[in-house]
Design a protein around this motif. Sequence first.
Motif, PDB file in Angstrom:
ATOM      1  N   VAL A  54     -30.659 -82.222  30.227  1.00  0.00           N
ATOM      2  CA  VAL A  54     -31.246 -81.958  31.543  1.00  0.00           C
ATOM      3  C   VAL A  54     -30.312 -81.105  32.395  1.00  0.00           C
ATOM      4  N   LEU A  55     -29.043 -81.473  32.451  1.00  0.00           N
ATOM      5  CA  LEU A  55     -28.106 -80.744  33.315  1.00  0.00           C
ATOM      6  C   LEU A  55     -27.810 -79.345  32.768  1.00  0.00           C
TER       7      LEU A  55
ATOM      8  N   GLY B  95     -22.047 -94.983  35.746  1.00  0.00           N
ATOM      9  CA  GLY B  95     -20.741 -94.448  35.376  1.00  0.00           C
ATOM     10  C   GLY B  95     -20.834 -93.128  34.645  1.00  0.00           C
ATOM     11  N   LEU B  96     -21.978 -92.877  34.028  1.00  0.00           N
ATOM     12  CA  LEU B  96     -22.212 -91.624  33.305  1.00  0.00           C
ATOM     13  C   LEU B  96     -22.785 -90.543  34.224  1.00  0.00           C
ATOM     14  N   LEU B  97     -23.866 -90.877  34.920  1.00  0.00           N
ATOM     15  CA  LEU B  97     -24.634 -89.865  35.643  1.00  0.00           C
ATOM     16  C   LEU B  97     -23.988 -89.399  36.941  1.00  0.00           C
ATOM     17  N   VAL B  98     -23.397 -90.317  37.698  1.00  0.00           N
ATOM     18  CA  VAL B  98     -22.821 -89.921  38.985  1.00  0.00           C
ATOM     19  C   VAL B  98     -21.685 -88.915  38.809  1.00  0.00           C
ATOM     20  N   PRO B  99     -20.715 -89.147  37.912  1.00  0.00           N
ATOM     21  CA  PRO B  99     -19.678 -88.136  37.714  1.00  0.00           C
ATOM     22  C   PRO B  99     -20.223 -86.810  37.184  1.00  0.00           C
ATOM     23  N   MET B 100     -21.202 -86.864  36.298  1.00  0.00           N
ATOM     24  CA  MET B 100     -21.791 -85.624  35.777  1.00  0.00           C
ATOM     25  C   MET B 100     -22.472 -84.844  36.897  1.00  0.00           C
ATOM     26  N   ALA B 101     -23.148 -85.550  37.791  1.00  0.00           N
ATOM     27  CA  ALA B 101     -23.802 -84.889  38.922  1.00  0.00           C
ATOM     28  C   ALA B 101     -22.775 -84.234  39.843  1.00  0.00           C
ATOM     29  N   LYS B 102     -21.698 -84.937  40.093  1.00  0.00           N
ATOM     30  CA  LYS B 102     -20.654 -84.389  40.979  1.00  0.00           C
ATOM     31  C   LYS B 102     -20.045 -83.104  40.411  1.00  0.00           C
ATOM     32  N   LYS B 103     -19.927 -83.026  39.096  1.00  0.00           N
ATOM     33  CA  LYS B 103     -19.307 -81.863  38.457  1.00  0.00           C
ATOM     34  C   LYS B 103     -20.271 -80.700  38.264  1.00  0.00           C
ATOM     35  N   ALA B 104     -21.557 -80.945  38.397  1.00  0.00           N
ATOM     36  CA  ALA B 104     -22.550 -79.915  38.119  1.00  0.00           C
ATOM     37  C   ALA B 104     -22.466 -78.767  39.123  1.00  0.00           C
TER      38      ALA B 104
ATOM     39  N   ALA C  72     -29.942 -77.437  31.176  1.00  0.00           N
ATOM     40  CA  ALA C  72     -31.104 -76.631  31.553  1.00  0.00           C
ATOM     41  C   ALA C  72     -31.032 -76.231  33.021  1.00  0.00           C
ATOM     42  N   ALA C  73     -30.730 -77.190  33.895  1.00  0.00           N
ATOM     43  CA  ALA C  73     -30.683 -76.914  35.328  1.00  0.00           C
ATOM     44  C   ALA C  73     -29.590 -75.897  35.662  1.00  0.00           C
ATOM     45  N   GLU C  74     -28.434 -76.037  35.045  1.00  0.00           N
ATOM     46  CA  GLU C  74     -27.342 -75.106  35.334  1.00  0.00           C
ATOM     47  C   GLU C  74     -27.633 -73.703  34.802  1.00  0.00           C
ATOM     48  N   GLU C  75     -28.212 -73.629  33.618  1.00  0.00           N
ATOM     49  CA  GLU C  75     -28.508 -72.310  33.055  1.00  0.00           C
ATOM     50  C   GLU C  75     -29.568 -71.577  33.863  1.00  0.00           C
ATOM     51  N   LEU C  76     -30.517 -72.319  34.431  1.00  0.00           N
ATOM     52  CA  LEU C  76     -31.579 -71.689  35.214  1.00  0.00           C
ATOM     53  C   LEU C  76     -31.317 -71.731  36.719  1.00  0.00           C
ATOM     54  N   LYS C  77     -30.145 -72.259  37.091  1.00  0.00           N
ATOM     55  CA  LYS C  77     -29.744 -72.327  38.504  1.00  0.00           C
ATOM     56  C   LYS C  77     -30.817 -73.030  39.342  1.00  0.00           C
ATOM     57  N   SER C  78     -31.176 -74.213  38.871  1.00  0.00           N
ATOM     58  CA  SER C  78     -32.225 -74.994  39.518  1.00  0.00           C
ATOM     59  C   SER C  78     -31.690 -76.320  40.021  1.00  0.00           C
ATOM     60  N   PRO C  79     -32.113 -76.771  41.201  1.00  0.00           N
ATOM     61  CA  PRO C  79     -31.829 -78.161  41.583  1.00  0.00           C
ATOM     62  C   PRO C  79     -32.551 -79.076  40.616  1.00  0.00           C
ATOM     63  N   VAL C  80     -32.061 -80.294  40.457  1.00  0.00           N
ATOM     64  CA  VAL C  80     -32.678 -81.216  39.509  1.00  0.00           C
ATOM     65  C   VAL C  80     -32.442 -82.652  39.951  1.00  0.00           C
ATOM     66  N   ILE C  81     -33.301 -83.536  39.485  1.00  0.00           N
ATOM     67  CA  ILE C  81     -33.184 -84.968  39.771  1.00  0.00           C
ATOM     68  C   ILE C  81     -33.080 -85.693  38.436  1.00  0.00           C
ATOM     69  N   ILE C  82     -32.028 -86.500  38.273  1.00  0.00           N
ATOM     70  CA  ILE C  82     -31.871 -87.289  37.057  1.00  0.00           C
ATOM     71  C   ILE C  82     -31.801 -88.759  37.445  1.00  0.00           C
ATOM     72  N   GLY C  83     -31.991 -89.633  36.483  1.00  0.00           N
ATOM     73  CA  GLY C  83     -31.907 -91.049  36.816  1.00  0.00           C
ATOM     74  C   GLY C  83     -32.476 -91.915  35.724  1.00  0.00           C
ATOM     75  N   THR C  84     -32.883 -93.087  36.122  1.00  0.00           N
ATOM     76  CA  THR C  84     -33.513 -94.018  35.203  1.00  0.00           C
ATOM     77  C   THR C  84     -34.491 -94.875  35.988  1.00  0.00           C
ATOM     78  N   ALA C  85     -35.286 -95.667  35.271  1.00  0.00           N
ATOM     79  CA  ALA C  85     -36.251 -96.561  35.901  1.00  0.00           C
ATOM     80  C   ALA C  85     -35.949 -97.987  35.489  1.00  0.00           C
ATOM     81  N   GLU C  86     -36.378 -98.940  36.307  1.00  0.00           N
ATOM     82  CA  GLU C  86     -36.079-100.340  36.011  1.00  0.00           C
ATOM     83  C   GLU C  86     -36.624-100.756  34.644  1.00  0.00           C
ATOM     84  N   ILE C  87     -37.776-100.214  34.263  1.00  0.00           N
ATOM     85  CA  ILE C  87     -38.359-100.562  32.977  1.00  0.00           C
ATOM     86  C   ILE C  87     -37.555-100.015  31.800  1.00  0.00           C
ATOM     87  N   LEU C  88     -36.704 -99.020  32.069  1.00  0.00           N
ATOM     88  CA  LEU C  88     -35.900 -98.405  31.011  1.00  0.00           C
ATOM     89  C   LEU C  88     -34.513 -99.027  30.871  1.00  0.00           C
ATOM     90  N   LEU C  89     -34.176 -99.977  31.703  1.00  0.00           N
ATOM     91  CA  LEU C  89     -32.828-100.539  31.681  1.00  0.00           C
ATOM     92  C   LEU C  89     -32.439-101.180  30.345  1.00  0.00           C
TER      93      LEU C  89
END
Length: 284
Positions: free
Chosen positions: A33-34, A63-72, A36-53
């Motif tokens: 996901v990230l 611990g995975l997504l927040v640092p990756m988002a900060k570095k994007a 794709a967003a970086e290559e196309l210079k697009s804002p993006v929303i990532i995350g998860t849902a309670e049913i997917l936990l």
Amino acid sequence: MLVNLNDVLLPARKNGYGVGLFNTVNLELARGVLKAAEELKSPVIIGTAEILLPCGPLEDLAGLLVPMAKKASVPVVVHYDHGLTFEKCMEALKLGFTSIMYDCSTDSYEENVRKVRELVRIAHCFGATVEAELGHVGDNEEQTAHNGADVPESYYTDPAQAKEFAEKTQADVLAIAVGTAHGAYKFKPKLDFDRIKRIAEMVHVPLVLHGGSGLSEEDFRRAIACGISKVNIFTDINEAAGKAAEHAIREGKTCLTDMILCQVEAVTEAVKAKIRIFGSELRH
């Protein structure tokens, strides 16, 4: 860069394009996901849902997504989708998620208002945004139960009530029920585009289309033109990763490490296709 929904959806609403939420339960999905967003210079929303936990615990994903988002190099919202319990929504906020969807759509209208308004007050103290849902976006089992028809109109979002709901709750974003369903479609969906347009004219916050996987390009573009600013996608990228693994096995690759890059690339291409349809390419 780590941002919240207002940072990406208010410009989308103003300029008539959509931003995708791509739920990500592991590193391969997140990388795809990230990338794709970086290559196309697009804002993006990532995350998860309670049913997917069960597929990815909340603390591990934070611990995975927040640092990756900060570095994007592009704006990235880390969003907790379809939070069903107040406790899990609070946990997500404390773990650094910048946006929460508190799904009280199956409660009474009064309870939905009360519960969402409370979470909005708290989330705003964290600098986070809140998405609410009015009406009910079901799943495709519900469609099957109704002989393939759309979710009955009694579940659709009423425009006048949506205006009142947004004002009472002060939610930042509103998910509406207009004929989509979660999961892979067993029957062709029929979106109520006139309803989307009426709600967009009456409600001052960005609107969300859930159940986006499987819709046609024309459906997406028309929904966005009518007023949708956020589109939720999971099944499409989940299936892309699964098919990549299946192809690798057919090619005789039996180790997990042989499949990882194939999965990342498949997810990247699937997300790029959606970004181009939604019109968020080159928006950063």
